[in-house]
Design an enzyme around this catalytic site. Sequence first.
Site, short mmCIF file in Angstrom:
data_model
loop_
_atom_site.label_atom_id
_atom_site.label_comp_id
_atom_site.label_asym_id
_atom_site.label_seq_id
_atom_site.Cartn_x
_atom_site.Cartn_y
_atom_site.Cartn_z
N GLY A 233 -16.86 -19.65 27.30
CA GLY A 233 -16.60 -18.22 27.17
C GLY A 233 -15.37 -17.69 27.88
O GLY A 233 -15.34 -16.54 28.29
N SER A 234 -14.32 -18.52 27.98
CA SER A 234 -13.12 -18.01 28.66
C SER A 234 -12.43 -16.94 27.81
O SER A 234 -11.82 -16.01 28.35
CB SER A 234 -12.15 -19.14 29.03
OG SER A 234 -11.51 -19.65 27.90
N ASN A 235 -12.50 -17.04 26.50
CA ASN A 235 -11.93 -15.97 25.66
C ASN A 235 -12.75 -14.69 25.80
O ASN A 235 -12.18 -13.59 25.83
CB ASN A 235 -11.86 -16.42 24.19
CG ASN A 235 -10.62 -17.24 23.91
OD1 ASN A 235 -9.51 -16.73 23.90
ND2 ASN A 235 -10.81 -18.54 23.74
N MET B 83 -19.14 -22.12 17.61
CA MET B 83 -18.87 -23.35 16.88
C MET B 83 -19.73 -23.52 15.62
O MET B 83 -20.34 -24.58 15.41
CB MET B 83 -19.04 -24.56 17.81
CG MET B 83 -18.07 -24.53 18.96
SD MET B 83 -16.36 -24.38 18.38
CE MET B 83 -15.47 -24.67 19.89
N ARG B 84 -19.79 -22.47 14.81
CA ARG B 84 -20.56 -22.54 13.56
C ARG B 84 -19.80 -21.82 12.46
O ARG B 84 -19.07 -20.87 12.74
CB ARG B 84 -21.92 -21.85 13.71
CG ARG B 84 -22.78 -22.60 14.62
CD ARG B 84 -24.13 -22.02 14.82
NE ARG B 84 -24.74 -22.81 15.85
CZ ARG B 84 -25.33 -23.97 15.65
NH1 ARG B 84 -25.47 -24.42 14.43
NH2 ARG B 84 -25.80 -24.68 16.65
N ILE B 85 -20.03 -22.28 11.24
CA ILE B 85 -19.44 -21.57 10.10
C ILE B 85 -20.34 -20.38 9.78
O ILE B 85 -21.54 -20.54 9.55
CB ILE B 85 -19.30 -22.51 8.89
CG1 ILE B 85 -18.34 -23.64 9.25
CG2 ILE B 85 -18.80 -21.73 7.68
CD1 ILE B 85 -18.17 -24.67 8.18
N HIS C 45 -8.78 -19.63 16.72
CA HIS C 45 -8.80 -21.07 16.47
C HIS C 45 -7.63 -21.73 17.22
O HIS C 45 -6.51 -21.21 17.17
CB HIS C 45 -8.70 -21.34 14.96
CG HIS C 45 -8.77 -22.80 14.66
ND1 HIS C 45 -9.95 -23.52 14.75
CD2 HIS C 45 -7.81 -23.69 14.32
CE1 HIS C 45 -9.71 -24.78 14.46
NE2 HIS C 45 -8.42 -24.91 14.20
#
Length: 217
Positions: free
Chosen positions: A14-16, A92-94, A111
């Site tokens: 969660g750095s973003n 990390m999921r579509i 991304h």
Amino acid sequence: MSKLTLGVLASGRGSNFQAIIDEIDAGRLDAEIRLLIVDNVEAYAIERARRQGIENLCLIPGEFQSKDDFFLRIAGELKTRGVELVVLAGFMRIVRKPLIDAFPYRILNIHPALLPSFPGLHGQRQAVDYGVRISGCTVHFVDEGMDTGPVIIQAAVPVSPEDTEDSLSERILKLEHKIYPEAIRLYSEGRLRVEGRTVKITGYRPPEGHIVNPPLI
Ligand code: GAR
């Protein structure tokens, strides 16, 4: 103007997410994070949310009848809290149709590569393995494909033959933390207009020192 309300989805450290929190705290982003949703109990993003007093939820995909049900529930939780913009921060999921339909052109993703190069997992490793000289990161609107939606901002970094996945990731991450809050700011100011595959940005002035390349209008 009222604050833009955000819902953040994350899977890991969660750095973003933190970079967005920091921009809000510094008064540079007029937004409020209403909810963090993670898809695994070990995501460090939960700790960041707790520290900040941000409501957080852990939803485990395997506990739902189907992937669509999982995303329908996410959409419901976000709607209930009045979220206007959904921010994928290392999620990390579509994303599937029930969430996309609930938030059309209101879901952003970051991304760690210059899309359309190296989509999917390990964008930085793919760039190193391919031997490119330039890589970077991309903020884009989310559609039903894997990292295929219209591009909002990209930032580039040089890649050297000595780079490893880790060294390149570190260099790219510093730029991620700049361009993601910036893209959210542009959205919050109503400056983004999607025309087909292209995102038009009105009245944009990149902050000094940023290596960004949005179209100037
Ligand atoms: C970031 O590098 C982000 O670009 C990437 O995961 C990392 C999450 O880091 N996302 C993807 O690869 C999505 N396809 P963070 O949890 O510290 O923000």
